[in-house]
Design a protein around this motif. Structure first.
Motif, PDB file in Angstrom:
ATOM      1  N   HIS A  26       1.983  -3.542  18.993  1.00 24.19           N
ATOM      2  CA  HIS A  26       2.506  -3.112  17.705  1.00 24.19           C
ATOM      3  C   HIS A  26       1.368  -3.215  16.705  1.00 24.19           C
ATOM      4  O   HIS A  26       0.565  -4.154  16.767  1.00 24.19           O
ATOM      5  CB  HIS A  26       3.666  -4.024  17.286  1.00 24.19           C
ATOM      6  N   PRO A  27       1.237  -2.274  15.780  1.00 18.33           N
ATOM      7  CA  PRO A  27       0.072  -2.275  14.892  1.00 18.33           C
ATOM      8  C   PRO A  27      -0.087  -3.525  14.052  1.00 18.33           C
ATOM      9  O   PRO A  27      -1.176  -3.829  13.606  1.00 18.33           O
ATOM     10  CB  PRO A  27       0.304  -1.044  14.007  1.00 18.33           C
ATOM     11  N   GLN A  28       0.989  -4.300  13.839  1.00 16.02           N
ATOM     12  CA  GLN A  28       0.867  -5.497  13.036  1.00 16.02           C
ATOM     13  C   GLN A  28       0.664  -6.755  13.884  1.00 16.02           C
ATOM     14  O   GLN A  28       0.540  -7.850  13.340  1.00 16.02           O
ATOM     15  CB  GLN A  28       2.104  -5.648  12.148  1.00 16.02           C
ATOM     16  N   ALA A  29       0.643  -6.578  15.216  1.00 19.40           N
ATOM     17  CA  ALA A  29       0.488  -7.743  16.086  1.00 19.40           C
ATOM     18  C   ALA A  29      -0.974  -8.134  16.140  1.00 19.40           C
ATOM     19  O   ALA A  29      -1.739  -7.704  16.979  1.00 19.40           O
ATOM     20  CB  ALA A  29       1.005  -7.415  17.487  1.00 19.40           C
ATOM     21  N   ALA A  33      -7.812 -13.753  11.926  1.00 18.18           N
ATOM     22  CA  ALA A  33      -7.808 -13.691  10.458  1.00 18.18           C
ATOM     23  C   ALA A  33      -9.181 -14.087   9.949  1.00 18.18           C
ATOM     24  O   ALA A  33      -9.555 -15.245   9.978  1.00 18.18           O
ATOM     25  CB  ALA A  33      -6.747 -14.611   9.885  1.00 18.18           C
ATOM     26  N   ILE A  34      -9.945 -13.118   9.531  1.00 16.46           N
ATOM     27  CA  ILE A  34     -11.260 -13.358   8.941  1.00 16.46           C
ATOM     28  C   ILE A  34     -11.254 -12.726   7.564  1.00 16.46           C
ATOM     29  O   ILE A  34     -11.021 -11.533   7.425  1.00 16.46           O
ATOM     30  CB  ILE A  34     -12.389 -12.738   9.792  1.00 16.46           C
ATOM     31  N   ALA A  35     -11.478 -13.505   6.535  1.00 20.05           N
ATOM     32  CA  ALA A  35     -11.421 -12.973   5.178  1.00 20.05           C
ATOM     33  C   ALA A  35     -12.492 -11.900   4.987  1.00 20.05           C
ATOM     34  O   ALA A  35     -13.637 -12.078   5.389  1.00 20.05           O
ATOM     35  CB  ALA A  35     -11.607 -14.086   4.165  1.00 20.05           C
ATOM     36  N   LYS A  36     -12.106 -10.798   4.410  1.00 16.79           N
ATOM     37  CA  LYS A  36     -13.059  -9.724   4.183  1.00 16.79           C
ATOM     38  C   LYS A  36     -13.909 -10.020   2.956  1.00 16.79           C
ATOM     39  O   LYS A  36     -13.534 -10.810   2.093  1.00 16.79           O
ATOM     40  CB  LYS A  36     -12.320  -8.406   3.962  1.00 16.79           C
ATOM     41  N   TYR A 151      -5.227  -4.212   9.506  1.00 19.31           N
ATOM     42  CA  TYR A 151      -6.484  -4.692   8.935  1.00 19.31           C
ATOM     43  C   TYR A 151      -6.327  -5.171   7.488  1.00 19.31           C
ATOM     44  O   TYR A 151      -7.310  -5.247   6.759  1.00 19.31           O
ATOM     45  CB  TYR A 151      -7.558  -3.607   9.058  1.00 19.31           C
ATOM     46  N   ARG A 152      -5.105  -5.511   7.117  1.00 19.32           N
ATOM     47  CA  ARG A 152      -4.850  -6.042   5.778  1.00 19.32           C
ATOM     48  C   ARG A 152      -5.774  -7.227   5.501  1.00 19.32           C
ATOM     49  O   ARG A 152      -5.899  -8.150   6.307  1.00 19.32           O
ATOM     50  CB  ARG A 152      -3.396  -6.502   5.676  1.00 19.32           C
ATOM     51  N   GLY A 153      -6.448  -7.181   4.356  1.00 21.16           N
ATOM     52  CA  GLY A 153      -7.347  -8.261   3.998  1.00 21.16           C
ATOM     53  C   GLY A 153      -8.667  -8.258   4.740  1.00 21.16           C
ATOM     54  O   GLY A 153      -9.488  -9.152   4.534  1.00 21.16           O
ATOM     55  N   ALA A 195       1.631  -0.113   0.524  1.00 23.63           N
ATOM     56  CA  ALA A 195       2.710  -1.003   0.945  1.00 23.63           C
ATOM     57  C   ALA A 195       2.219  -2.024   1.957  1.00 23.63           C
ATOM     58  O   ALA A 195       2.653  -3.186   1.956  1.00 23.63           O
ATOM     59  CB  ALA A 195       3.863  -0.179   1.534  1.00 23.63           C
ATOM     60  N   ALA A 196       1.296  -1.597   2.822  1.00 20.96           N
ATOM     61  CA  ALA A 196       0.772  -2.496   3.849  1.00 20.96           C
ATOM     62  C   ALA A 196      -0.298  -3.431   3.310  1.00 20.96           C
ATOM     63  O   ALA A 196      -0.405  -4.583   3.741  1.00 20.96           O
ATOM     64  CB  ALA A 196       0.205  -1.673   5.004  1.00 20.96           C
ATOM     65  N   ASP A 197      -1.117  -2.947   2.366  1.00 17.85           N
ATOM     66  CA  ASP A 197      -2.209  -3.743   1.800  1.00 17.85           C
ATOM     67  C   ASP A 197      -2.438  -3.307   0.357  1.00 17.85           C
ATOM     68  O   ASP A 197      -3.242  -2.415   0.095  1.00 17.85           O
ATOM     69  CB  ASP A 197      -3.480  -3.567   2.624  1.00 17.85           C
TER      70      ASP A 197
END
Length: 357
Positions: A26-29, A33-36, A151-153, A195-197
């Motif tokens: 799933h695209p959100q799976a 988490a690495i801060a951009k 790829y949020r964040g 909505a996603a980011d």
């Protein structure tokens, strides 16, 4: 225009890499988490655009990013090809994009992602995949939202398509480029990405510096004006231009018909006239091939461009295309745009980039 050819040229390599790196999720799976790093939107920001990286091995991805980080570059434009990432509806192959984004973020580099290249299942029957627009703009919007969710964040900005003002990148029939349909693409993708980011920057236009030629190309000023007429306002945070001109330095184009500099001015006028004077124009590709000029001239053109660009009102970041030649010594401009030679040795253009980055 350059990226469309790259898609074809790297297809075999991409397929091999995707086959080993593909995962169905799933695209959100996503657990990594690495801060951009944020992209500094100043006109003095210098990045590298590298579409070929999508077809690179992990070792070459890391080697490429180590080189450009060593040159002082802190932002990179990467290619996110829909046709490879979602080859079948709902089946996602994120492996190569994960590799590139993870590697860039691990080096403290921000990422601009270009979402382009529709798969065959998403285009009209009989259309060519990759270069044809999607049959449904909502399907593209859903994919753009899936990318932003994953790829949020971690990816700071997204470009919607690539050079839709050329039939080479927007192959939809005898009518040629379609600014109104492109405006619909923006209107479909923008809310899904936000909505996603909500922090992501959405960049529209992504226009090649061409002059109007029948159904083949539409100059960027006319394209932007027609975008606005079709209701694109409010569906992008910035516009972008690819101001290539192999025979004239960028700074010398002010009085030259259809030069990138004069087109930049025309785009700015359209933005100001539509109440978007506070938004910027990014240069997300610029380069000079050493098949057309010698290496010293390539460096001089890049120096001239970066010097002039940062003085323009409303200028955003500038991305030099590209890291490495495909084939140093080739007579094809698409093979020789790198600031490094095929054997990874630097051309004089590396020093030009270092001086500004």
């Amino acid at each position: 225009m350059r990226n469309v050819v790259k898609i074809i040229a790297t297809a075999a390599t991409v397929a091999a890499v995707a086959a080993t790196a593909a995962v169905v999720l799933h695209p959100q799976a996503r657990t990594v988490a690495i801060a951009k790093a944020a992209i500094n939107s100043s006109g003095s920001t210098v990045g590298i655009a590298d579409s070929d990286m999508y077809g690179y091995s992990p070792d070459d991805v890391n080697r490429t990013l180590d080189l450009i980080k060593g040159d002082g570059v802190r932002t990179v434009r990467l290619f996110i090809p829909w046709l490879d990432v979602e080859p079948n509806p709902g089946t996602f192959n994120w492996g190569q994009v994960d590799l590139m984004v993870d590697a860039a973020n691990a080096r403290g580099m921000s990422v601009l992602g270009g979402i382009t290249s529709a798969p065959a299942w998403a285009t009209a029957p009989g259309s060519a995949p990759a270069t044809s627009p999607p049959a449904s703009v909502d399907t593209y919007g859903d994919f753009a939202g899936a990318v932003a969710a994953r790829y949020r964040g971690r990816v700071s900005a997204y470009e919607i398509w690539n050079e839709p003002n050329s039939v080479l990148s927007w192959t939809s029939g005898p009518q040629g480029p379609e600014p109104a349909k492109y405006a619909d693409l923006l209107k479909a993708a923008y809310p899904k990405i936000k909505a996603a980011d909500p922090s992501a920057t959405v960049i529209g236009g992504v226009l090649g510096s061409v002059f109007s030629l029948g159904a083949l190309t539409l100059d960027p000023v006319a394209f932007v004006n027609q975008m606005y007429a079709a209701g694109a306002k409010g569906s992008f945070d910035a516009l972008s231009l690819h101001p290539y001109q192999y025979t004239t330095k960028f700074s010398e184009g002010g009085s030259v018909f259809a030069s990138p500099l004069s087109q930049y001015d025309g785009m700015r006028q359209a933005m100001v006239g539509n109440g978007d004077g506070g938004k910027k124009i990014w240069a997300t590709e610029y380069g000079e091939p050493t098949s057309s000029v010698d290496e010293a001239t390539q460096a001089a053109y890049i120096t001239d461009f970066l010097t002039k660009w940062r003085t323009l009102p409303g200028a955003g970041p500038a991305y030099i295309y590209t890291t490495r030649d495909r084939n140093t010594g080739s007579g094809n401009d698409l093979d020789t745009l790198g600031i490094y030679r095929t054997d990874w040795t630097p051309k004089p253009a590396v020093d030009a980039v270092r001086a500004f980055a």
